[in-house]
Design an enzyme around this catalytic site. Sequence first.
Site, PDB file in Angstrom:
ATOM      1  N   LYS A   1       0.847  -1.210   0.000  1.00 23.79           N
ATOM      2  CA  LYS A   1       0.000   0.000   0.000  1.00 23.79           C
ATOM      3  C   LYS A   1       0.877   1.253   0.000  1.00 23.79           C
ATOM      4  O   LYS A   1       0.654   2.175  -0.780  1.00 23.79           O
ATOM      5  CB  LYS A   1      -0.895  -0.004   1.247  1.00 23.79           C
ATOM      6  CG  LYS A   1      -1.535   1.326   1.563  1.00 23.79           C
ATOM      7  CD  LYS A   1      -2.397   1.272   2.790  1.00 23.79           C
ATOM      8  CE  LYS A   1      -1.721   1.622   4.088  1.00 23.79           C
ATOM      9  NZ  LYS A   1      -1.351   3.034   4.266  1.00 23.79           N
ATOM     10  N   ASN A   2       1.876   1.266   0.860  1.00 22.76           N
ATOM     11  CA  ASN A   2       2.673   2.490   1.011  1.00 22.76           C
ATOM     12  C   ASN A   2       3.642   2.737  -0.139  1.00 22.76           C
ATOM     13  O   ASN A   2       4.203   3.832  -0.239  1.00 22.76           O
ATOM     14  CB  ASN A   2       3.412   2.478   2.354  1.00 22.76           C
ATOM     15  CG  ASN A   2       2.471   2.738   3.523  1.00 22.76           C
ATOM     16  OD1 ASN A   2       1.295   3.006   3.314  1.00 22.76           O
ATOM     17  ND2 ASN A   2       2.985   2.644   4.733  1.00 22.76           N
TER      18      ASN A   2
ATOM     19  N   ARG B   1       0.884  14.771  13.195  1.00 31.33           N
ATOM     20  CA  ARG B   1       1.241  14.544  11.794  1.00 31.33           C
ATOM     21  C   ARG B   1       1.190  15.796  10.913  1.00 31.33           C
ATOM     22  O   ARG B   1       0.392  15.895   9.974  1.00 31.33           O
ATOM     23  CB  ARG B   1       0.395  13.414  11.206  1.00 31.33           C
ATOM     24  CG  ARG B   1       0.530  12.153  12.007  1.00 31.33           C
ATOM     25  CD  ARG B   1      -0.131  10.977  11.348  1.00 31.33           C
ATOM     26  NE  ARG B   1       0.701  10.363  10.331  1.00 31.33           N
ATOM     27  CZ  ARG B   1       0.397   9.229   9.724  1.00 31.33           C
ATOM     28  NH1 ARG B   1      -0.704   8.616  10.010  1.00 31.33           N
ATOM     29  NH2 ARG B   1       1.199   8.728   8.815  1.00 31.33           N
TER      30      ARG B   1
ATOM     31  N   ASP C   1       4.962   0.841  12.082  1.00 30.11           N
ATOM     32  CA  ASP C   1       3.740   0.205  11.583  1.00 30.11           C
ATOM     33  C   ASP C   1       3.587  -1.251  12.046  1.00 30.11           C
ATOM     34  O   ASP C   1       2.566  -1.877  11.765  1.00 30.11           O
ATOM     35  CB  ASP C   1       3.686   0.270  10.042  1.00 30.11           C
ATOM     36  CG  ASP C   1       3.340   1.670   9.557  1.00 30.11           C
ATOM     37  OD1 ASP C   1       3.023   2.530  10.396  1.00 30.11           O
ATOM     38  OD2 ASP C   1       3.381   1.896   8.332  1.00 30.11           O
TER      39      ASP C   1
ATOM     40  N   ARG D   1      -8.566  -0.154   5.237  1.00 31.70           N
ATOM     41  CA  ARG D   1      -7.710   0.832   4.560  1.00 31.70           C
ATOM     42  C   ARG D   1      -6.406   0.192   4.106  1.00 31.70           C
ATOM     43  O   ARG D   1      -5.807   0.650   3.129  1.00 31.70           O
ATOM     44  CB  ARG D   1      -7.370   1.992   5.513  1.00 31.70           C
ATOM     45  CG  ARG D   1      -8.481   2.984   5.714  1.00 31.70           C
ATOM     46  CD  ARG D   1      -7.992   4.174   6.509  1.00 31.70           C
ATOM     47  NE  ARG D   1      -6.707   4.623   6.020  1.00 31.70           N
ATOM     48  CZ  ARG D   1      -5.744   5.148   6.773  1.00 31.70           C
ATOM     49  NH1 ARG D   1      -5.924   5.312   8.058  1.00 31.70           N
ATOM     50  NH2 ARG D   1      -4.601   5.521   6.241  1.00 31.70           N
TER      51      ARG D   1
ATOM     52  N   CYS E   1      -4.628   8.293   9.949  1.00 33.59           N
ATOM     53  CA  CYS E   1      -4.786   7.710  11.280  1.00 33.59           C
ATOM     54  C   CYS E   1      -4.619   8.777  12.356  1.00 33.59           C
ATOM     55  O   CYS E   1      -3.870   9.737  12.186  1.00 33.59           O
ATOM     56  CB  CYS E   1      -3.713   6.649  11.502  1.00 33.59           C
ATOM     57  SG  CYS E   1      -4.003   5.145  10.608  1.00 33.59           S
TER      58      CYS E   1
HETATM   59  C1  UD1 Z   1       4.535   7.019   6.371  1.00 39.43           C
HETATM   60  C2  UD1 Z   1       3.661   5.799   6.236  1.00 39.43           C
HETATM   61  C3  UD1 Z   1       3.144   5.346   7.603  1.00 39.43           C
HETATM   62  C4  UD1 Z   1       4.325   5.144   8.551  1.00 39.43           C
HETATM   63  C5  UD1 Z   1       5.225   6.374   8.575  1.00 39.43           C
HETATM   64  C6  UD1 Z   1       6.504   6.145   9.381  1.00 39.43           C
HETATM   65  C7  UD1 Z   1       2.642   6.026   4.057  1.00 39.43           C
HETATM   66  C8  UD1 Z   1       1.427   6.310   3.260  1.00 39.43           C
HETATM   67  N1  UD1 Z   1       2.529   6.127   5.367  1.00 39.43           N
HETATM   68  O1  UD1 Z   1       3.747   8.069   6.913  1.00 39.43           O
HETATM   69  O2  UD1 Z   1       2.436   4.135   7.430  1.00 39.43           O
HETATM   70  O3  UD1 Z   1       3.820   4.907   9.852  1.00 39.43           O
HETATM   71  O4  UD1 Z   1       5.630   6.722   7.241  1.00 39.43           O
HETATM   72  O5  UD1 Z   1       7.199   5.052   8.902  1.00 39.43           O
HETATM   73  O6  UD1 Z   1       3.680   5.679   3.521  1.00 39.43           O
HETATM   74  N2  UD1 Z   1       6.618  14.874  10.428  1.00 39.43           N
HETATM   75  C9  UD1 Z   1       6.671  16.225  10.692  1.00 39.43           C
HETATM   76  N3  UD1 Z   1       6.474  17.090   9.650  1.00 39.43           N
HETATM   77  C10 UD1 Z   1       6.241  16.679   8.383  1.00 39.43           C
HETATM   78  C11 UD1 Z   1       6.205  15.290   8.115  1.00 39.43           C
HETATM   79  C12 UD1 Z   1       6.389  14.413   9.157  1.00 39.43           C
HETATM   80  O7  UD1 Z   1       6.868  16.628  11.835  1.00 39.43           O
HETATM   81  O8  UD1 Z   1       6.081  17.525   7.484  1.00 39.43           O
HETATM   82  C13 UD1 Z   1       6.808  13.913  11.530  1.00 39.43           C
HETATM   83  C14 UD1 Z   1       5.578  13.034  11.771  1.00 39.43           C
HETATM   84  O9  UD1 Z   1       4.623  13.663  12.600  1.00 39.43           O
HETATM   85  C15 UD1 Z   1       6.198  11.816  12.421  1.00 39.43           C
HETATM   86  C16 UD1 Z   1       7.559  11.705  11.713  1.00 39.43           C
HETATM   87  O10 UD1 Z   1       7.816  12.995  11.155  1.00 39.43           O
HETATM   88  O11 UD1 Z   1       6.411  12.043  13.790  1.00 39.43           O
HETATM   89  C17 UD1 Z   1       7.623  10.682  10.602  1.00 39.43           C
HETATM   90  O12 UD1 Z   1       6.531  10.849   9.735  1.00 39.43           O
HETATM   91  P1  UD1 Z   1       6.609  10.456   8.199  1.00 39.43           P
HETATM   92  O13 UD1 Z   1       7.798   9.579   7.998  1.00 39.43           O
HETATM   93  O14 UD1 Z   1       6.498  11.690   7.388  1.00 39.43           O
HETATM   94  O15 UD1 Z   1       5.296   9.585   8.049  1.00 39.43           O
HETATM   95  P2  UD1 Z   1       4.246   9.575   6.860  1.00 39.43           P
HETATM   96  O16 UD1 Z   1       4.920   9.830   5.579  1.00 39.43           O
HETATM   97  O17 UD1 Z   1       3.097  10.407   7.242  1.00 39.43           O
END
Ligand code: UD1
Length: 419
Positions: free
Chosen positions: A22-23, A123, A307, A399, A118
Amino acid sequence: MQKLEVFGGKKLKGQINISGSKNASLPILAATILSKKKIYLSNLPRVKDIETMINLLKSIGSNIKLTKNKKSLLIQNDKKLKLYAPYKLVKTMRAGILVLGPMLARFNRAIVSLPGGCSIGTRPIDIHLNCLSKLGVKYKILDGYVYASAKKGLIGARIKFPKVSVGATENLIIAATMAKGISVFSNCAIEPEIKDLVKFLNKIGAKIKWIGKRTVKIYGVREFKENKFNIIFDRIEAGTYMIAAAITNGNILINGADHKIIKTEIELLKKIGVKIIIYKNKIRVIGSENIKNTKILTAPYPGFPTDLQAQIMVLLSKANGLSIINEKIFENRFMHCGELNRMGAKIKTKGNKAYIQGNTKFKSAELMATDLRASVCLVLAALAAKGKSKINRIYHLDRGYEQIEKKLKKVGAKINRIS
Ligand code: UD1
């Protein structure tokens, strides 16, 4: 609203085929916006998030033909596209923000709703936006929408991500494929799904090279080519079913998973007493009554994945002593602990640490799912508990897990979907 009914206490035995990731599918689908040419994608998982992303692409004007089994599609973005991702489609899925990068890259503007997903933490998308602005993007946030534009087009830049972020790395890599000149991004996330995205982008004509462990160099291009791409397997689904075999003291052959990609998870399971036999593209997992306690820290790849944190917590509840999980990625990802405690687990949380007492004999219960991975951990606990459990709000589960009850039934679980 649909529920799952699980009659637990059975050892699971047989084979499970792992679906496409999915990701990996989500950013790859978003990245198709870059090109006018035909793109054929296969091994997509049949899960709700993919349906949502396809609906989002259709709503902006993508021409999409899905095969009958919905696992492959032909997509072409050669017509005029509406550069707008509405709240109603982005609210359930954080990955909706991934259309921002490709829209800006090809059309220099986009309006995208702030994402949902989620409820596992705040986030934010500040890293996406700050880094895009270094490529020349100007943006404002108004009424829950990001209004972004780059009047002169994107311009390549040298960027060090302030924090390892999967989504921000993906958005920026996709955006930079069409930026003028060269971009070099360091401190990138290097999850296998990102490696798959880069492979896909190169296949359709991008020029991207990994020049260091977390550093990528991108030469901007303006034209793409027609091509096919097969999506990588879902390592989180594979890990979840490996834990299902372990927790039920069963014996499952996981088909279609490359052990090299899930080395950390395999090492951890072996360390706590689960027997694992590795074959080419298959992994046999044999459970044990004796699970040892341990300490786990979730971390960006190649660390232990956040995850799989909820799922491994279920297994550690059965360990022979105190285990500690330190959740380093999300600040609010322990919502499953309360439900697991209602089933007899003894878990306390303090800040981003969970203390799991162990020696739990799970009891069946009626349960409420709170997010995608938390829902599946309740399914695992219910499989380990004698008696009937009911899991509510399984739309979270749908999902990200393809036909979970069908796959589990195939290995002997007594599990039904009821309305
Ligand atoms: C992706 C995955 C999710 C997984 C996560 C971490 C997808 C669709 N989702 O989510 O399943 O749990 O990686 O492996 O691939 N952060 C900020 N600012 C930002 C972006 C992120 O502070 O602009 C923080 C987030 O709140 C979190 C951390 O960085 O604490 C990591 O998040 P991120 O790696 O960006 O996760 P996602 O891409 O949302």
